[in-house]
Design a protein around this motif. Structure first.
Motif, short mmCIF file in Angstrom:
data_model
loop_
_atom_site.label_atom_id
_atom_site.label_comp_id
_atom_site.label_asym_id
_atom_site.label_seq_id
_atom_site.Cartn_x
_atom_site.Cartn_y
_atom_site.Cartn_z
N ARG A 1 -29.82 -51.95 6.73
CA ARG A 1 -30.44 -50.70 7.15
C ARG A 1 -31.04 -50.85 8.55
O ARG A 1 -31.31 -51.97 9.02
CB ARG A 1 -31.53 -50.27 6.15
CG ARG A 1 -32.68 -51.24 6.03
CD ARG A 1 -33.57 -50.90 4.84
NE ARG A 1 -34.63 -51.90 4.70
CZ ARG A 1 -35.85 -51.77 5.23
NH1 ARG A 1 -36.15 -50.69 5.95
NH2 ARG A 1 -36.75 -52.71 5.07
N LYS A 2 -31.26 -49.75 9.23
CA LYS A 2 -31.70 -49.76 10.63
C LYS A 2 -33.05 -50.43 10.83
O LYS A 2 -33.28 -51.08 11.85
CB LYS A 2 -31.74 -48.33 11.18
CG LYS A 2 -30.37 -47.70 11.37
CD LYS A 2 -30.48 -46.34 12.02
CE LYS A 2 -29.09 -45.75 12.29
NZ LYS A 2 -29.16 -44.43 12.93
N LYS A 3 -33.95 -50.30 9.86
CA LYS A 3 -35.30 -50.83 10.02
C LYS A 3 -35.46 -52.24 9.44
O LYS A 3 -36.58 -52.74 9.31
CB LYS A 3 -36.32 -49.89 9.37
CG LYS A 3 -36.41 -48.53 10.04
CD LYS A 3 -37.48 -47.66 9.40
CE LYS A 3 -37.57 -46.29 10.09
NZ LYS A 3 -38.62 -45.45 9.48
N ALA A 4 -34.36 -52.89 9.09
CA ALA A 4 -34.43 -54.24 8.52
C ALA A 4 -34.97 -55.23 9.54
O ALA A 4 -34.73 -55.10 10.75
CB ALA A 4 -33.06 -54.67 8.05
N GLN A 5 -35.72 -56.22 9.06
CA GLN A 5 -36.25 -57.25 9.95
C GLN A 5 -35.12 -58.00 10.65
O GLN A 5 -35.18 -58.27 11.84
CB GLN A 5 -37.11 -58.24 9.15
CG GLN A 5 -37.72 -59.33 10.01
CD GLN A 5 -38.63 -60.24 9.21
OE1 GLN A 5 -39.11 -59.89 8.12
NE2 GLN A 5 -38.90 -61.43 9.73
#
Length: 202
Positions: free
Chosen positions: A151-155
C-alpha cells in the motif's frame, strides 16, 4: 521459518544502511525467497502426504491415516499462501514494524478461529473442515500481509516490479543466514517427531 529468520537479519542490515530504495528492493527479494521455499514445501507435502504418514506412523489405524492424509494435504496447500505471510513478517520484523506484525497475527488467528467454528461446528466437515479453515485463514493472512507492504503508506512499500527481479546478493545473504538455522530446526523438530513415532506405537 528458518529462511524467514535469515531474511529478517538481512532486512535489518539493509535497513541499517539507511538506503530506502535498496531496502525496498531487498524486501521484494525476501518475499520471493520465502515463497520459493513455501512452493517447494507445498508440492512435497501435498503429493507425499500419505506415504510420509505411513512411513512415520506405521501402527495407526487406516481411518486415522486417511484423516491425517487429508489434513496434511491441506497444510501443504496452505503453505503456498502462508509463505507470503512469512515473507512479509520477515520484512516487517527486519525494519522494526512490530505493530503491523501484531495486527496480522490477530487477523490470521481470528480468521482461523472463525472458519474453524463454521466448518467444524456448523457444517460438520470433520478433519476436512480443519484443513479448509487453515487454508482460508492463510489465504486471507497472506493477502493482508502483501497489502500491508504494497500500500502507498507502507513503511517499506514493495512494488510489483520488486517481486520479479532477481538479486543474487540478497538471495545469497538470506540463504547464508537461513540454511544453518534450518538444519538446526530440522534436528530439533526431527527429535520431536522421532519421539512421537514411538508414542503412537504405544
Amino acid at each position: 521459518n528458518a529462511i524467514a529468520a535469515g531474511a529478517t537479519v538481512v532486512m535489518a542490515q539493509y535497513q541499517g544502511h539507511g538506503d530506502r530504495a535498496l531496502t525496498r528492493r531487498s524486501a521484494g527479494q525476501v518475499i520471493v525467497a520465502v515463497f520459493f521455499i513455501g512452493a517447494l514445501s507445498c508440492i512435497a507435502t501435498a503429493f507425499a502426504a500419505e506415504p510420509l504418514i505411513r512411513l512415520l506412523y506405521r501402527d495407526i489405524g487406516e481411518a486415522v491415516i486417511l484423516k491425517s492424509r487429508d489434513y496434511l494435504i491441506g497444510v501443504g496447500i496452505s503453505l503456498l499462501f502462508h509463505s507470503f505471510y512469512m515473507g512479509v513478517f520477515a520484512v516487517l520484523r527486519g525494519v522494526g514494524d512490530s505493530a503491523t506484525c501484531l495486527k496480522l497475527s490477530v487477523i490470521i488467528n481470528l480468521t482461523h478461529l472463525f472458519f474453524s467454528v463454521i466448518f467444524i461446528n456448523v457444517l460438520h466437515l470433520d478433519i476436512l473442515g480443519t484443513a479448509l479453515s487453515l487454508i482460508v485463514a492463510r489465504i486471507i493472512g497472506g493477502a493482508c500481509a502483501m497489502y500491508s507492504v504494497m500500500r502507498k503508506k507502507a513503511q517499506i512499500r514493495v512494488l510489483f516490479s520488486d517481486l520479479f527481479r532477481f538479486d543474487f546478493a540478497v538471495h545469497r545473504a538470506v540463504w547464508k543466514v537461513g540454511l544453518p538455522f534450518s538444519w538446526e530446526q530440522v534436528f530439533a523438530n526431527g527429535g520431536t517427531l522421532l519421539v512421537q513415532t514411538f508414542l503412537v506405537s504405544f
